[in-house]
Structure formats: C-alpha cells, structure tokens
Design a protein around this motif. Structure first.
Motif, short mmCIF file in Angstrom:
data_model
loop_
_atom_site.label_atom_id
_atom_site.label_comp_id
_atom_site.label_asym_id
_atom_site.label_seq_id
_atom_site.Cartn_x
_atom_site.Cartn_y
_atom_site.Cartn_z
N MET A 50 -3.43 18.37 -16.95
CA MET A 50 -4.81 17.90 -16.76
C MET A 50 -4.95 16.46 -17.26
O MET A 50 -5.61 15.63 -16.64
N MET A 61 -4.26 9.42 -14.24
CA MET A 61 -3.90 8.79 -12.98
C MET A 61 -5.14 8.35 -12.21
O MET A 61 -5.20 7.23 -11.70
N VAL A 62 -6.16 9.24 -12.17
CA VAL A 62 -7.38 8.91 -11.44
C VAL A 62 -8.02 7.66 -12.01
O VAL A 62 -8.49 6.79 -11.29
N PHE A 91 -9.03 19.50 -9.66
CA PHE A 91 -9.98 19.59 -10.77
C PHE A 91 -10.98 20.70 -10.53
O PHE A 91 -11.28 21.50 -11.42
N VAL A 107 -0.87 5.21 5.52
CA VAL A 107 -0.80 4.92 4.09
C VAL A 107 -2.15 5.15 3.43
O VAL A 107 -2.24 5.72 2.34
N PHE A 132 1.53 18.02 -11.87
CA PHE A 132 0.54 19.07 -12.04
C PHE A 132 1.07 20.41 -11.57
O PHE A 132 0.76 21.45 -12.16
N MET A 133 1.87 20.41 -10.49
CA MET A 133 2.49 21.66 -10.04
C MET A 133 3.33 22.26 -11.15
O MET A 133 3.27 23.47 -11.42
N LEU A 138 -0.48 23.09 -19.23
CA LEU A 138 -1.66 22.89 -18.41
C LEU A 138 -2.50 21.74 -18.96
O LEU A 138 -2.99 20.89 -18.20
N PHE A 189 -4.58 27.97 -5.75
CA PHE A 189 -3.83 26.75 -6.06
C PHE A 189 -2.75 26.50 -5.01
O PHE A 189 -2.53 25.36 -4.58
N VAL A 193 -3.45 14.09 -14.71
CA VAL A 193 -4.28 13.88 -13.53
C VAL A 193 -5.45 12.96 -13.87
O VAL A 193 -5.75 12.00 -13.15
N ALA A 194 -6.11 13.24 -15.02
CA ALA A 194 -7.26 12.43 -15.40
C ALA A 194 -6.85 10.98 -15.60
O ALA A 194 -7.55 10.04 -15.16
N THR A 206 1.31 7.67 -6.24
CA THR A 206 0.29 8.61 -6.72
C THR A 206 0.74 10.06 -6.53
O THR A 206 0.23 10.96 -7.19
N MET A 207 1.69 10.27 -5.61
CA MET A 207 2.08 11.65 -5.32
C MET A 207 2.83 12.32 -6.45
O MET A 207 2.88 13.54 -6.53
N LEU A 215 0.83 -1.21 0.00
CA LEU A 215 0.00 0.00 0.00
C LEU A 215 0.86 1.25 0.00
O LEU A 215 0.53 2.24 -0.64
N ILE A 245 -2.68 8.82 2.87
CA ILE A 245 -2.00 9.34 1.68
C ILE A 245 -2.72 8.88 0.42
O ILE A 245 -2.98 9.66 -0.50
N LEU A 246 -3.08 7.59 0.39
CA LEU A 246 -3.70 7.02 -0.81
C LEU A 246 -5.02 7.72 -1.13
O LEU A 246 -5.29 8.09 -2.27
N ALA A 285 0.49 4.22 -2.59
CA ALA A 285 0.14 5.55 -2.11
C ALA A 285 1.19 6.57 -2.52
O ALA A 285 0.86 7.66 -3.00
N ILE A 286 2.46 6.22 -2.33
CA ILE A 286 3.53 7.18 -2.62
C ILE A 286 3.60 7.46 -4.12
O ILE A 286 3.81 8.59 -4.55
N ILE A 305 0.89 14.85 -8.46
CA ILE A 305 0.72 16.20 -7.91
C ILE A 305 1.90 17.07 -8.33
O ILE A 305 1.72 18.22 -8.73
#
Lengths: 382, 169
Positions: free
Chosen positions: A166, A172-173, B76, B60, A150-151, A162, B33, A169-170, A143-144, A136, B63-64, A140-141, A147
C-alpha cells in the motif's frame, strides 16, 4: 575515435552482413531484433550484479569499513557468489498465499525494468528502438512495476507485506505527477518526445542542466526517480525497521533476487534517463559516446548510494508533503520559466528566467513553510 | 518481407486473443483482486491494438493513464472493501439466461448494421501521420473551445473532490 565510438553498432552490422549472404531477408530482420534484445537482456542483469557490489563497497566506505573483500580481488566475484547462493536457496511459499499471484509477481516485476532499457540511447545510434514517444514510453512502462510489487504484497497474505504494498502504491501515485511535470520543459524546448532527439538537441555542451529551468527540473526529476524506485530516503515500502521488509517479506531465493534485480535495474534506468534528459546523454569530448553515457549514469548511481549512506528514512507525512507541497508546484511553475527562456532572445533569457526561477523558489518555500516539518518537541522524555 | 507481415499478423491476433480472454476473466473470476489484474491485462491489450494501428502516442497514454493511474485507484478501492478475504464472490445471478438472450438479439441487429455499412476509407486520413505535435496544435487551434470546456469540467470535478474529501473543520 570514430571506430571506438561505433564499435557495438559496427559489430552488429558485421554479424548482419555475414548472415545476409545466405539467409533470406526476413530472418535477418528478426536476427537484428534478437541481437538488440540479447544485448539488453545481458546488460541489465550484469549491471545489477555490479551495482550491488558498488553499493556495498561505497556504503561500506561511508561507514568506515571495507565492504566485500573476500571473494576475488576487491570482492569483485562477490555478486557471482551471491547469485549462486540465491539460486540454490529453498523457495518458500506461505501456506495461505495466493499461489498464482505470489508466483507471478517477481516474474512480472522484471519485465518493465528491462523494457525501459529499450529506449535509452546508450551511445551514438545505440538506442535499441528510436520510438517517437520514447520518453512517455519510459514513464508509462516504469509505472507498471508498482502493480507487480502490489501483486506480490497482496499474494503473500502477510500484514507487513500488504502495508508495504500500500505504501508503494501511495508513493508511486504521489511522485509520478511531479516526475512527469518536470520533464515537460524538456519536451517544450526540444519539441520532441524521442530520447534520441532530446540528446541531439543538447549536443556540443548545450546541456539542459546549465539552464536555470533545467537545473531545477533535473533535481526534481532525480528526486522523484529515487522515490519511484523505492530507494533511501524514500524506501518506506521496504522499511526494514518498521515493516520487516515490506512487500518481499515472504519471498526467498531467486524470487527475492528478482525483486532486488528489478529495483537495481530501475535505479540504473532512472539514472540513465536523468543523464539523457538533462546531462546531454552520450555527448562529451575525447571519449567514445557510450563511455560518456556510462560515466554520467554511474555518477547518478553514486549520488543515489550517497543518499543511502547519508539520509535517514522519511516519515509518511513528510514523504507526501514533500511531493505535493514542494515538488509539484515547483515543477508546474518551472514549465512557465522554461517557456520564458524559450521565448526571449539569447542573452536576455538567461537573466529573466533565472530571476523568475529565484522568485518561484522563494514563493514556494515561504508558502510551504507552514507545513514544513517542525522541530520535534519531546513531551515525556526530558 | 512477406513472412514478417505474417508474423506481425499472428502477433496481433495473439494479443487480441489474450485481450478477449482477459476480458472474460474480468467478469467471471470470483476473486475481485484477480478481476482487477485481468482488467489490467485487457487495458494492455487495448494498448497493443493501438500500436498495431500505428497510434503509439495513444498506446503510451493508455498505459500511463489507465494502467498507471486508474488501476491504482481501483486497487485502492478494492483494499477499502471489507470482504476482500472471501474467496467466492459470485459475479452472476439468476437473470443470466434472459440477458444472454436479449444480448443475442441485440447482436443480430448490430452485426447487420456492421455488414450493411460501407466502410469508406479516406486515403488522405490514412496516410496522415498524427503524432503528439499535430494533436497538440489541433487542441490549441481548431478544437480550442471543446478543449477549454473539458478543462473547466475537470477543474470543477477536482475542486468538488477536494471539498468533499476535506477533513471537517
């Protein structure tokens, strides 16, 4: 055999034993932590450097050319030449950029890529940390990094950046969900979230890829992993021909290299985790355990490069449809197949689970047929 | 081993300081932002707090779910707001002083309540090693009813969201 198997562990023990002679106990603990960190911090970038070489070489061969062959034998020193070039390039920051975000993004993007290496078991007793929630932690890590991407894309103040951000992000989700679902059967069968015990459950050739559920879970996991690290055919966030280079359009020099580095290190980490979860990790005959791990991880990397040399980029609707209409229901039903396999006695479970898997495959393909991409009809070009 | 404990304590305090600073940044920064990025830092700090309490599983999952999923949705939502380019969005109004005074009053009672409570620690619960397996077994046995109710609520929310978001036919 035994000696070569534990050579790195023995080396670390020797250093610590030497230090124990004249240092207090608590410094030895800190040194032990620092040794693991240093090993990972060197291993990550070096792997990345030679992955770029390997990728250029293999893609070159696929396209019937040589690839890098000027610096050193077989172009082996090419990554070092590239590194020197990257370091000496001018660092350009756009005038309208959000300076802080623009600067921080490439720094932050490397952190998760390096952190995930800490739970990978590189060999027998060679996981830097044996976390009881290691799997896990990895998910979890990783996915970071989105971010951070995106920054970077937002801080550049560039429309293409941009758009790329976007898209990242889409993507990844969407791909995160089937990815997590595809590892649930592994957790279900081993009853542990620790990467070390997952490998131990597969020792002696009982790799999960040889079970009906494991075979398909490995495929789903690997495809989602490729999508997660934005590699072809899922490289829409970068799409050179559509949005220039996506999120790293406005980066140059070492900052660009850091994005590149994070991408390659994540690709290696995903390959390593696929090997760990489904291909028995460091399990294998004759050779030392860490050699087996590297062989399996590099085999996965080779498949990724092969993808890149072969497949064209997906369209956005195909990308989303593939994740939501095919991978997700398949990964969900795979959990039930794995439960069947686990419940039934040994010889019977293979047949029943295999049959169930076949039924699931057929049902999903028939159900998704309506939405699968049709042959393109050209209206104006004839 | 004493020096290690002191170092660990220092690390925890540093993490808490970062968390609190980031929490202040969330409500004071003028760029929305940047506020979202500070919120991510706060959530990571809370995960660090979980780790310091030996609840790795919660850390965990925090974070997840929060950093990985919910903050992505927040980003978004920010992208869909129209005035993202404006650099100065004021986050406070003229009622700040009154609310601060009321908050101070509340804090007086709150601190009193915290100080008066005798915090009885259950040694058996302190020693118990609650990992993911124990939690899962508890969900499926003792707490199966609330677990199922939450599942139904979530399913209803999901179906509702799909119906609301569906393209008109």
């Amino acid at each position: 055999m035994e000696a070569s198997d534990t050579i790195f562990v023995a080396f670390k023990k020797a250093i610590l034993g030497f230090l124990q002679g004249f240092l207090p106990d608590w410094t030895v603990v800190i040194v032990s932590i620092l040794i693991s960190i240093t090993a990972i911090a060197i291993f990550g970038p070096v792997t990345m450097m030679y992955l770029t070489w390997l990728e250029r070489k293999v893609v070159g061969r696929i396209q019937n050319r040589y690839g890098p062959n000027r610096v050193g034998i077989f172009g082996l020193l090419q990554p070092i030449a590239d590194g020197v070039k990257m370091l000496t390039k001018e660092d350009i920051v756009p005038q309208a950029a959000d300076k802080v975000t623009h600067f921080l993004a490439p720094v932050i993007v490397v952190i998760p890529a390096l952190l995930v290496f800490s739970v990978l078991p590189f060999g027998k007793g060679m996981a830097a940390v044996n976390l009881n929630v290691g799997l896990l932690f990895f998910l979890a890590i990783s996915t970071m990094s989105t971010i951070a991407i995106f920054m970077g894309s937002w801080g550049s103040r560039n429309k293409f950046s941009l758009l790329g951000g976007m898209r990242a992000v889409a993507q990844m989700v969407s791909y995160e969900i089937p990815m997590v679902m595809s590892v649930v059967p592994v957790i279900l069968v081993t009853g542990s979230l620790s990467t070390v015990s997952i490998v131990e459950a597969q020792l002696g050739g009982k790799w999960f890829v040889f079970t009906p559920w494991g075979f398909f879970a490995a495929i789903v996991f690997f495809l989602c992993g490729v999508a997660e690290v934005n590699r072809t055919p899922f490289d829409l966030p970068e799409g050179e021909s559509e949005i220039i280079a996506g999120f790293h359009t406005e980066y140059s020099g070492m900052k660009f290299a850091l994005f590149y580095m994070a991408e390659f290190m994540s690709a290696f980490a995903i390959s390593g985790l696929t090997a760990t979860l489904f291909f028995g990790g460091w399990d294998g005959p004759f050779l030392p355990s860490w050699v087996w791990f590297l062989i399996k991880a590099y085999a996965m990397i080779f498949i990724m490069i092969w993808f890149r040399g072969t497949l064209p980029r997906l369209r956005v609707d195909q990308l989303m449809g593939f994740a939501w209409k095919l991978l997700l229901p398949f990964a969900l039903l795979n959990i039930f197949v794995a439960a069947l396999w686990q419940l039934l006695p040994a010889p019977k479970n293979l047949i029943v689970a295999g049959a169930a898997e076949a039924v699931v495959l057929v049902v999903i393909f028939v159900a998704a047929r309506k939405d699968s991409p049709q042959k393109r009809t050209y209206i104006f070009a004839d | 081993m004493d020096a290690l404990h002191i170092l660990a304590k220092l690390g925890i305090f540093a993490a808490m300081l970062v968390t609190l600073t980031a929490a202040v940044m969330v409500v004071t920064l003028r760029n929305i932002f940047h506020c979202a990025l500070a919120l991510i830092l706060v959530l990571l700090g809370v995960a660090a707090a979980y780790i310091s309490l030996k609840a790795e599983f919660f850390a965990v999952i925090q974070i997840l779910l929060y950093v990985g999923a919910i903050m992505t949705l927040v980003i978004f939502a920010i992208m869909l707001t129209s005035r993202i380019g404006d650099k100065t969005i004021l986050q406070n109004n003229r009622q700040g002083l009154i609310s601060f005074a009321l908050l101070g009053l509340f804090n007086v009672f709150f601190t009193g309540a915290v100080l008066k409570t005798s915090w009885n620690l259950n040694p058996a619960a302190m020693a118990a090693n609650v990992d993911a397996g124990v939690l899962g077994a508890a969900f499926m046995n003792e707490y199966v009813f609330p677990f199922e109710i939450i599942s139904v609520v979530l399913i209803v929310a999901l179906v509702g969201a799909i119906i609301l978001g569906r393209a008109d036919q």
